[in-house]
Write an enzyme that holds these catalytic residues in place. Structure first.
Site, PDB file in Angstrom:
ATOM      1  CB  CYS A   1     -47.142  17.941  39.561  1.00  0.00           C
ATOM      2  SG  CYS A   1     -48.686  18.713  40.096  1.00  0.00           S
TER       3      CYS A   1
ATOM      4  NE  ARG B   1     -47.487  14.034  40.103  1.00  0.00           N
ATOM      5  CZ  ARG B   1     -48.246  14.188  41.182  1.00  0.00           C
ATOM      6  NH1 ARG B   1     -49.480  13.748  41.211  1.00  0.00           N
ATOM      7  NH2 ARG B   1     -47.750  14.762  42.246  1.00  0.00           N
TER       8      ARG B   1
END
Length: 126
Positions: free
Chosen positions: A104, A102
């Protein structure tokens, strides 16, 4: 080979793009903001409420492509305010239990004044 994915269970694209594209065995979703598909309106409320709807929208698109949250290998998440990081993570962790890779990041603005946008890449047949 590539094909576009479309479902009425997620918001229609608000521009010249597809909800997702399948290329080979990969599914690439477009970023999803917290729009309720049935009404076309954005969820009002805090980051938790908006994250729930954004992630649910991603889930419906994945399902339409023949995938699910467990097939996701990478997400990119955009937050209007990095102070919302912990609350966002609490919602995110309920859906992405296999812990895909991920990124972010905080951004200055998101479409329609959203607090969050989420996109995903999944592998079909895994």
């Amino acid at each position: 080979m590539k094909k576009t994915v479309s479902t009425k269970k997620a918001p229609e694209a608000i521009g010249p793009y597809s909800q997702a594209v399948v290329a080979g065995n990969l599914v690439f979703t477009s970023g999803q903001i917290p729009i309720v598909p049935e009404t076309g309106t954005m969820v009002q409320g805090d980051i938790s409420a908006q994250a729930e709807q954004s992630i649910q929208n991603v889930g419906e698109i994945l399902k339409a492509a023949g995938a699910g949250f467990g097939d996701v290998v990478k997400t990119t998440c955009f937050l209007k305010d990095m102070n919302d990081f912990a609350a966002f993570n609490a919602v995110y962790a309920k859906y992405f239990t296999d812990k895909p890779a991920r990124s972010c990041v905080a951004v200055r603005e998101l479409p329609k004044g959203a607090l969050v946008e989420v996109e995903a890449v999944a592998v079909l047949g895994e």
